[in-house]
Design an enzyme around this catalytic site. Structure first.
Site, short mmCIF file in Angstrom:
data_model
loop_
_atom_site.label_atom_id
_atom_site.label_comp_id
_atom_site.label_asym_id
_atom_site.label_seq_id
_atom_site.Cartn_x
_atom_site.Cartn_y
_atom_site.Cartn_z
N TYR A 84 -2.42 -28.66 12.16
CA TYR A 84 -2.75 -28.33 10.78
C TYR A 84 -4.19 -27.83 10.69
O TYR A 84 -4.49 -26.90 9.94
CB TYR A 84 -2.58 -29.57 9.89
CG TYR A 84 -2.72 -29.23 8.42
CD1 TYR A 84 -1.62 -28.85 7.66
CD2 TYR A 84 -3.98 -29.23 7.81
CE1 TYR A 84 -1.76 -28.48 6.33
CE2 TYR A 84 -4.12 -28.87 6.48
CZ TYR A 84 -3.01 -28.50 5.74
OH TYR A 84 -3.14 -28.14 4.43
N PHE A 136 -5.67 1.07 -5.16
CA PHE A 136 -4.46 0.69 -4.45
C PHE A 136 -3.75 -0.35 -5.30
O PHE A 136 -4.39 -1.16 -5.96
CB PHE A 136 -4.73 0.15 -3.03
CG PHE A 136 -3.43 -0.15 -2.34
CD1 PHE A 136 -2.59 0.88 -1.97
CD2 PHE A 136 -2.99 -1.45 -2.17
CE1 PHE A 136 -1.33 0.63 -1.43
CE2 PHE A 136 -1.74 -1.71 -1.62
CZ PHE A 136 -0.91 -0.66 -1.25
N THR A 137 -2.43 -0.33 -5.27
CA THR A 137 -1.62 -1.12 -6.20
C THR A 137 -2.00 -2.60 -6.25
O THR A 137 -2.39 -3.12 -7.30
CB THR A 137 -0.14 -0.97 -5.82
OG1 THR A 137 0.01 -1.30 -4.43
CG2 THR A 137 0.35 0.45 -6.05
N ASP A 227 -11.95 -2.42 2.28
CA ASP A 227 -10.55 -2.69 2.57
C ASP A 227 -10.30 -2.11 3.96
O ASP A 227 -10.13 -0.90 4.13
CB ASP A 227 -9.65 -2.03 1.52
CG ASP A 227 -8.17 -2.32 1.77
OD1 ASP A 227 -7.82 -2.67 2.91
OD2 ASP A 227 -7.36 -2.17 0.83
N LYS A 270 -0.94 -3.80 9.18
CA LYS A 270 -0.99 -2.36 9.46
C LYS A 270 -1.69 -2.14 10.80
O LYS A 270 -1.07 -2.34 11.85
CB LYS A 270 -1.71 -1.61 8.33
CG LYS A 270 -0.88 -1.44 7.06
CD LYS A 270 -0.84 -2.65 6.21
CE LYS A 270 -0.31 -2.39 4.81
NZ LYS A 270 -0.20 -3.64 4.04
N ARG A 394 5.10 7.35 -4.37
CA ARG A 394 3.70 7.05 -4.61
C ARG A 394 3.21 8.01 -5.69
O ARG A 394 2.53 8.98 -5.42
CB ARG A 394 2.85 7.19 -3.34
CG ARG A 394 3.16 6.20 -2.26
CD ARG A 394 2.42 4.88 -2.29
NE ARG A 394 2.94 3.86 -3.16
CZ ARG A 394 2.73 2.55 -2.99
NH1 ARG A 394 2.04 2.11 -1.96
NH2 ARG A 394 3.20 1.67 -3.83
N PHE A 461 6.81 -0.72 -9.19
CA PHE A 461 7.51 0.11 -8.21
C PHE A 461 8.38 -0.71 -7.26
O PHE A 461 9.35 -0.20 -6.71
CB PHE A 461 6.52 0.96 -7.40
CG PHE A 461 5.50 0.15 -6.66
CD1 PHE A 461 4.35 -0.29 -7.30
CD2 PHE A 461 5.68 -0.19 -5.34
CE1 PHE A 461 3.42 -1.06 -6.62
CE2 PHE A 461 4.75 -0.95 -4.65
CZ PHE A 461 3.61 -1.39 -5.30
O1 PLI Z 1 0.76 -5.88 1.88
P1 PLI Z 1 -0.43 -6.77 2.05
O2 PLI Z 1 -0.50 -7.84 1.02
O3 PLI Z 1 -0.59 -7.32 3.43
O4 PLI Z 1 -1.74 -5.85 1.87
C1 PLI Z 1 -2.08 -5.23 0.68
C2 PLI Z 1 -2.76 -3.92 0.96
C3 PLI Z 1 -4.10 -3.81 0.76
N1 PLI Z 1 -4.74 -2.64 0.99
C4 PLI Z 1 -4.09 -1.54 1.41
C5 PLI Z 1 -4.86 -0.28 1.62
C6 PLI Z 1 -2.74 -1.58 1.63
O5 PLI Z 1 -2.11 -0.49 2.05
C7 PLI Z 1 -2.02 -2.80 1.38
C8 PLI Z 1 -0.62 -2.88 1.50
N2 PLI Z 1 0.09 -1.80 1.68
C9 PLI Z 1 1.40 -1.68 1.74
C10 PLI Z 1 2.35 -2.82 1.58
C11 PLI Z 1 1.92 -0.35 1.99
O6 PLI Z 1 3.15 -0.18 2.11
O7 PLI Z 1 1.10 0.56 2.09
#
Ligand code: PLI
Length: 469
Positions: A84, A136-137, A227, A270, A394, A461
């Protein structure tokens, strides 16, 4: 006369890229019929997020959490220390974030938006303005939920899909200065800098622009938070496009880039080649204390942040693999390959081709469909019907509604993102994808728009539903 034999070699810059790995395990992809796909779309309200992945043949919805992990990462899972508190995998992750991104203090989170939530809570007060290089969303929704207002300060070129500026992610310092003059620096808790910029088409920020931004922010006492979700792709573009960086490694450029910022948040799903995970990092010890305290409320203890030990181990190893120059060249090279194919057929895409995806310009693809009939949403549906290829909208749907007026925000960019997961698909998959898009292009005059029949309150979306007509 001597019989001179000359060695002939290809210019290094003209050599094709190839993936610096070979395939060890495969997962079947299922081919479906057009009738089946039409039925699936009807049932899911023409929203590709609502499709079952089993009904998708080539899944180019997102590069988020969809990477193939390496044998080293899979082996790392077996080294998970599921204590933990104080898991050794946390210390491995911390050491690699410090080594490759250069920040002092690291807090893990379950994914990027977990980190965005904490950053927003730590920095933003109601009434604040958060300038950023395009929204960003998930980032913006956390800024708004904390009482802030996002202000777009990206260069104008970013809003023009045909403009070939090499750094369309750059901040327009004039726009930022105007905002500071209008609201005062005390109401600007930080600049939210994405690199690369997802919604602009995976476009990079130059090192020079970041340096200039730093000078401006220093004059006003405003921190810069990065970011870093696709900062390695950004570093690669700097290496390729910015004077003085051609001889530096992506790892060196990444470190230099991050050193100009005050902190960062990360969706490790990513660049970092893992299926789940994220972190935030800062250099200021007081902010670290605050983050460490908040994370236990929303994510988990500060040494796991909502993750299993094995996930942190996969992240730690993924960071090492992600900064490898050969990896990143092949990764971006594959995106470029698909983009060039579409360009060759005259299909309108965002230029320059970005780091993680090819973005199709739905306004030019379906000029007869008005934006409030959701041309990009319709095009994503049509591409799925053509070839079982899943992409995402998008444009106006992703942009959501203005919280003050309640009206649709109508972004200039109305795009379909064809997103390439890392280390997953082959060049043949790219060929098949391009052909499905080309078929949609041939039949573009027959396409019709959509009507939204269900709209959730946040991040619509993901779950909105549509009908034809
Ligand atoms: O999907 P998360 O919660 O791990 O991360 C959010 C996120 C933050 N910043 C940026 C630039 C992103 O592209 C992002 C998530 N992007 C997704 C899910 C995408 O499909 O691009």
């Amino acid at each position: 006369m001597t019989d001179e034999k000359r060695v002939r070699r290809r210019d290094a810059t003209k050599k094709s890229w190839a993936e610096p790995w070979k395939v060890k395990m495969v997962e079947p992809a299922r081919w479906t019929t057009r009738e089946h796909r039409e039925r699936c779309l009807e049932e899911t309200g023409f929203n590709t997020f609502l499709l079952r992945s089993e009904d998708v043949t080539i899944d180019l919805l997102t590069d988020s959490g969809t990477s193939a992990m390496s044998d080293r990462q899979w082996a790392g899972l077996m080294l998970g220390d599921e204590a933990y508190a104080g898991s050794r995998n946390y210390y491995h992750l911390e050491a690699n974030v410090q080594k490759y991104y250069g920040y002092r203090y690291v807090v893990p989170t379950h994914q990027g938006r977990g980190a965005e939530h904490l950053i927003a809570k730590m920095f933003i007060k109601p009434g604040d303005f958060i300038p950023g290089n395009m929204y960003f969303t998930t980032t913006r929704v956390h800024q708004e939920l904390a009482g802030g207002t996002f202000a777009d300060v990206i260069v104008d070129e970013a809003h023009d899909p045909a403009n070939e500026h090499p750094f369309k992610g750059n901040v327009d310092l004039g726009k930022l200065e105007d905002l500071i003059a209008r609201v005062g620096s005390r109401r600007i808790p930080y600049v939210s800098l994405g690199a690369t910029v997802n919604m602009a088409g995976g476009q990079p920020v130059s090192m020079q622009n970041l340096r200039d931004l730093r000078s401006l922010c220093d004059r006003h006492g405003i921190p810069i938070l990065l970011d870093a979700t696709r900062a390695i792709e950004n570093a690669y573009f700097i290496q390729q496009r910015e004077g003085g960086y051609g001889g530096k490694s992506v790892a060196e450029i990444l470190l230099e880039f991050c050193s100009i910022t005050d902190g960062s948040w990360m969706s490790a799903k990513k660049d970092t080649l893992v299926n789940i995970g994220g972190w935030l990092a800062v250099n200021d010890v007081e902010k670290f204390d605050e983050a460490r305290n908040l994370v236990v409320v929303f994510e988990g203890l500060h040494t796991y942040g909502g993750l299993a030990g094995r996930d942190m181990e996969a992240m730690a190893i993924g960071i090492e693999e992600s900064v490898d120059d050969d990896h990143i060249r092949a990764r971006v090279g594959q995106v470029e390959y698909l983009g060039q194919k579409l360009l060759g057929w005259g299909i309108p895409i965002v230029l320059p081709i970005g780091g993680h995806a090819v973005f199709i310009d739905a306004k030019r693809f379906y000029p007869h469909i008005p934006q409030d009939h959701f041309p990009a949403q319709a095009l994503a549906a049509d591409i799925y019907i053509e070839g079982g290829i899943r992409t995402m909208e998008r444009g106006i749907v992703s942009a959501g509604r203005d919280p003050e007026t309640g009206r649709h925000r109508s972004p200039r960019l109305e795009l379909v993102r064809v997103t390439i997961p890392r280390r997953v698909y082959t060049q043949a998959h790219m060929d098949v994808t391009a052909e499905a898009i080309e078929e949609a292009w041939w039949n573009r005059d027959l396409a019709t728009g959509l009507r939204m029949i269900y709209e959730p309150k946040y991040l619509r979306f993901f779950q909105a539903r549509f009908q034809r007509g």
